[in-house]
Design a protein around this motif. Structure first.
Motif, PDB file in Angstrom:
ATOM      1  N   UNK A  94       0.853  -1.186   0.000  1.00  0.00           N
ATOM      2  CA  UNK A  94       0.000   0.000   0.000  1.00  0.00           C
ATOM      3  C   UNK A  94       0.886   1.232   0.000  1.00  0.00           C
ATOM      4  N   UNK A  95       0.313   2.337  -0.448  1.00  0.00           N
ATOM      5  CA  UNK A  95       1.017   3.608  -0.371  1.00  0.00           C
ATOM      6  C   UNK A  95       0.168   4.541   0.477  1.00  0.00           C
ATOM      7  N   UNK A  96       0.783   5.601   0.957  1.00  0.00           N
ATOM      8  CA  UNK A  96       0.034   6.564   1.748  1.00  0.00           C
ATOM      9  C   UNK A  96       0.535   6.640   3.165  1.00  0.00           C
ATOM     10  N   UNK A  97      -0.204   7.395   3.990  1.00  0.00           N
ATOM     11  CA  UNK A  97       0.232   7.653   5.359  1.00  0.00           C
ATOM     12  C   UNK A  97       0.244   6.371   6.185  1.00  0.00           C
ATOM     13  N   UNK A  98       1.261   6.260   7.021  1.00  0.00           N
ATOM     14  CA  UNK A  98       1.319   5.116   7.931  1.00  0.00           C
ATOM     15  C   UNK A  98       1.093   5.624   9.338  1.00  0.00           C
ATOM     16  N   UNK A  99       0.387   4.833  10.120  1.00  0.00           N
ATOM     17  CA  UNK A  99       0.158   5.225  11.503  1.00  0.00           C
ATOM     18  C   UNK A  99       1.451   5.176  12.295  1.00  0.00           C
ATOM     19  N   UNK A 100       1.565   6.069  13.286  1.00  0.00           N
ATOM     20  CA  UNK A 100       2.769   6.021  14.114  1.00  0.00           C
ATOM     21  C   UNK A 100       2.441   5.608  15.541  1.00  0.00           C
ATOM     22  N   UNK A 101       1.352   4.846  15.687  1.00  0.00           N
ATOM     23  CA  UNK A 101       0.962   4.360  17.015  1.00  0.00           C
ATOM     24  C   UNK A 101       2.080   3.553  17.685  1.00  0.00           C
ATOM     25  N   UNK A 102       2.795   2.680  16.962  1.00  0.00           N
ATOM     26  CA  UNK A 102       3.861   1.918  17.632  1.00  0.00           C
ATOM     27  C   UNK A 102       4.930   2.828  18.227  1.00  0.00           C
ATOM     28  N   UNK A 103       5.277   3.896  17.521  1.00  0.00           N
ATOM     29  CA  UNK A 103       6.321   4.801  18.020  1.00  0.00           C
ATOM     30  C   UNK A 103       5.852   5.496  19.298  1.00  0.00           C
ATOM     31  N   UNK A 104       4.592   5.956  19.315  1.00  0.00           N
ATOM     32  CA  UNK A 104       4.071   6.627  20.503  1.00  0.00           C
ATOM     33  C   UNK A 104       3.920   5.640  21.667  1.00  0.00           C
ATOM     34  N   UNK A 105       3.493   4.428  21.352  1.00  0.00           N
ATOM     35  CA  UNK A 105       3.364   3.412  22.404  1.00  0.00           C
ATOM     36  C   UNK A 105       4.728   3.102  23.004  1.00  0.00           C
ATOM     37  N   UNK A 106       5.742   2.995  22.142  1.00  0.00           N
ATOM     38  CA  UNK A 106       7.105   2.713  22.629  1.00  0.00           C
ATOM     39  C   UNK A 106       7.600   3.880  23.489  1.00  0.00           C
ATOM     40  N   UNK A 107       7.260   5.101  23.078  1.00  0.00           N
ATOM     41  CA  UNK A 107       7.689   6.270  23.847  1.00  0.00           C
ATOM     42  C   UNK A 107       7.042   6.261  25.234  1.00  0.00           C
ATOM     43  N   UNK A 108       5.769   5.877  25.284  1.00  0.00           N
ATOM     44  CA  UNK A 108       5.084   5.814  26.589  1.00  0.00           C
ATOM     45  C   UNK A 108       5.732   4.755  27.473  1.00  0.00           C
ATOM     46  N   UNK A 109       6.047   3.624  26.873  1.00  0.00           N
ATOM     47  CA  UNK A 109       6.679   2.548  27.648  1.00  0.00           C
ATOM     48  C   UNK A 109       8.057   2.988  28.147  1.00  0.00           C
ATOM     49  N   UNK A 110       8.751   3.790  27.339  1.00  0.00           N
ATOM     50  CA  UNK A 110      10.112   4.223  27.705  1.00  0.00           C
ATOM     51  C   UNK A 110      10.117   5.076  28.970  1.00  0.00           C
ATOM     52  N   UNK A 111       8.970   5.655  29.301  1.00  0.00           N
ATOM     53  CA  UNK A 111       8.888   6.464  30.525  1.00  0.00           C
ATOM     54  C   UNK A 111       9.162   5.587  31.756  1.00  0.00           C
TER      55      UNK A 111
ATOM     56  N   UNK B  71      -7.154  -0.873  -6.330  1.00  0.00           N
ATOM     57  CA  UNK B  71      -6.143  -1.683  -7.011  1.00  0.00           C
ATOM     58  C   UNK B  71      -4.877  -0.888  -7.312  1.00  0.00           C
ATOM     59  N   UNK B  72      -5.052   0.320  -7.846  1.00  0.00           N
ATOM     60  CA  UNK B  72      -3.867   1.052  -8.330  1.00  0.00           C
ATOM     61  C   UNK B  72      -2.871   1.428  -7.227  1.00  0.00           C
ATOM     62  N   UNK B  73      -3.327   1.835  -6.026  1.00  0.00           N
ATOM     63  CA  UNK B  73      -2.332   2.081  -4.971  1.00  0.00           C
ATOM     64  C   UNK B  73      -1.547   0.812  -4.607  1.00  0.00           C
ATOM     65  N   UNK B  74      -2.234  -0.322  -4.669  1.00  0.00           N
ATOM     66  CA  UNK B  74      -1.567  -1.606  -4.403  1.00  0.00           C
ATOM     67  C   UNK B  74      -0.490  -1.865  -5.463  1.00  0.00           C
ATOM     68  N   UNK B  75      -0.878  -1.648  -6.720  1.00  0.00           N
ATOM     69  CA  UNK B  75       0.089  -1.846  -7.810  1.00  0.00           C
ATOM     70  C   UNK B  75       1.244  -0.852  -7.695  1.00  0.00           C
ATOM     71  N   UNK B  76       0.913   0.392  -7.356  1.00  0.00           N
ATOM     72  CA  UNK B  76       1.953   1.425  -7.231  1.00  0.00           C
ATOM     73  C   UNK B  76       2.942   1.062  -6.125  1.00  0.00           C
ATOM     74  N   UNK B  77       2.435   0.467  -5.050  1.00  0.00           N
ATOM     75  CA  UNK B  77       3.325   0.090  -3.941  1.00  0.00           C
ATOM     76  C   UNK B  77       4.312  -0.986  -4.397  1.00  0.00           C
ATOM     77  N   UNK B  78       3.820  -1.943  -5.181  1.00  0.00           N
ATOM     78  CA  UNK B  78       4.714  -2.999  -5.689  1.00  0.00           C
ATOM     79  C   UNK B  78       5.736  -2.393  -6.653  1.00  0.00           C
ATOM     80  N   UNK B  79       5.258  -1.511  -7.521  1.00  0.00           N
ATOM     81  CA  UNK B  79       6.156  -0.884  -8.496  1.00  0.00           C
ATOM     82  C   UNK B  79       7.250  -0.084  -7.778  1.00  0.00           C
ATOM     83  N   UNK B  80       6.847   0.656  -6.742  1.00  0.00           N
ATOM     84  CA  UNK B  80       7.826   1.471  -6.006  1.00  0.00           C
ATOM     85  C   UNK B  80       8.835   0.586  -5.271  1.00  0.00           C
ATOM     86  N   UNK B  81       8.352  -0.524  -4.729  1.00  0.00           N
ATOM     87  CA  UNK B  81       9.243  -1.450  -4.026  1.00  0.00           C
ATOM     88  C   UNK B  81      10.316  -1.973  -4.978  1.00  0.00           C
TER      89      UNK B  81
END
Lengths: 222, 176
Positions: A94-111, B71-81
């Motif tokens: 997938x492309x797009x924004x990724x959640x940063x929940x793991x980083x914040x959770x790790x930061x809380x644990x680091x306290x 579909x296309x974001x999935x394909x784009x992710x593979x292409x970028x990888x």
């Protein structure tokens, strides 16, 4: 007379497509729920093996466990869930924004270890309560061993999928393995002081994360 | 004309169910889409190899597409990888070359990526690294000529190319 074998010409795209189409077979879709189930199973197996080897600490059910025990294991669980969620989501392209929940959770644990260290540093001379349980460092080792099973499940999930960010997947595998492994072993450990649970039981998390960062990417490359 | 998202999705569902004709059409359309995708990212003579590589990856990992998602974001992710993987291979090759030989090969094959993409990515690099990569890898100057032109020592030029290429690959991987 033998004629020299001609060097095969590079395959054209059309030939490749024709060959792939000819070989196509139905596939079972990879579902995120399968990833969650496999990592949960790995964690449960790690906990069962820990209980078999070290015996369950019955004090948990008898109301003997300190607040530190519950708070720290709760934070470990939050981190385990957040990193598992990130890992499973990242196992599918997938492309797009990724959640940063793991980083914040790790930061809380680091306290927690910071608080424990501050407690030790500011303790009155002769106050042994602040350092209670610190010498039992083997708990960190046992938790890391339990984490290996979680890591194995996570790697299986990633190999079945198609992670496109190997470095991130490596970190998340380590965070999940360290936190869930620590809980799996932690239910057998009767030492529940802030110094012990807050330092020794949290230590596997950064160790596993760093190991995961470097060991996992070559194992999941596709 | 390249197929649209609903057409791709419909063909992909059929391909996941083992439909040969649909797979053939889908792979052809995906090939066209990938050609466009890579046109701005790699030198022209590398496009077909990369497209074929992605087609194989696409085929192998077809079970990882969920019809409830686009579909296309999935394909784009593979292409970028695959593109990042291509960059890494180039980076490794370049590093080895720099360590083994003072001379720079004239092979266009090893040029990191097309200028269009580089211009944006160069902004993220320290000026000395961007300058060294630009002069040697794109301008075709030798290490010595670059050193004379930039005032950097020859060793520093090599180090800057090495570090700059490594950072470029990392930047592409991190960018979404």
């Amino acid at each position: 007379m033998n004629t020299p074998t001609p060097t095969p010409a590079p395959r054209s795209r059309a030939e490749l497509i024709a060959s792939l189409s000819e070989e196509i077979t139905p596939v079972r879709r990879v579902k995120p729920s399968q990833g969650y189930a496999l990592i949960a199973l790995g964690s449960v197996v790690a906990a069962v093996i820990s209980v078999v080897l070290h015996r369950l600490w019955m004090g948990i059910f008898a109301g003997e466990a300190s607040s530190y025990f519950w708070i720290i294991n709760g934070l470990l669980l939050v981190l385990g869930i957040a990193s598992t969620a990130g890992l499973v989501a990242g196992s599918l392209p997938r492309v797009g924004a990724r959640g940063n929940a793991p980083a914040w959770s790790a930061a809380m644990l680091a306290v927690v270890p910071v608080a424990a260290l501050l407690g030790i540093a500011t303790a009155a001379p002769g106050d042994t309560h602040a350092t209670s349980g610190l010498m039992f460092w083997k708990c960190a080792l046992y938790a890391l061993c339990a984490g290996l099973l979680v890591a194995g499940s996570a790697i299986a999930v990633l190999r079945r999928g198609a992670p496109v960010s190997l470095e991130r997947s490596g970190w998340l595998t380590g965070l999940a393995a360290g936190s869930l492994g620590s809980i799996a072993y932690g239910i057998t450990c009767p030492l529940d002081s802030l110094a012990h649970v807050g330092i020794i039981h949290v230590l596997p998390v950064p160790i596993a994360a760093v190991i995961g960062r470097f060991v996992v990417p070559p194992l999941i490359r596709w | 004309m390249v197929a649209d998202e609903p057409t791709f999705a419909r063909l992909m569902v059929a391909a996941q169910n083992g439909d040969k004709a649909a797979t053939n059409v889908l792979l052809s359309e995906v090939g066209v889409w990938l050609e466009r995708y890579f046109r701005r990212r790699v030198p022209p003579h590398s496009i077909d190899d990369l497209v074929q590589e992605v087609l194989i990856a696409f085929y192998t990992k077809r079970a990882t597409w969920d019809p409830s998602r686009a579909f296309l974001p999935w394909l784009a992710a593979i292409a970028r990888y695959r593109w990042v993987d291509h960059l890494r291979k180039v980076y490794k090759h370049e590093s080895k070359e720099l360590l083994e030989d003072d001379a720079v090969e004239d092979s266009e094959e090893e040029v990191v990526m097309a200028r269009v993409s580089l211009d944006r990515l160069f902004g993220e690099l320290p000026a000395a690294q961007a300058e060294a990569i630009e002069l040697v890898k794109i301008g075709g100057l030798s290490i010595r000529e670059t050193a004379e032109k930039t005032g950097q020592s020859e060793s520093l030029v090599k180090v800057n190319i090495h570090r700059g290429l490594k950072k470029l690959a990392a930047l592409v991987e991190k960018a979404d």
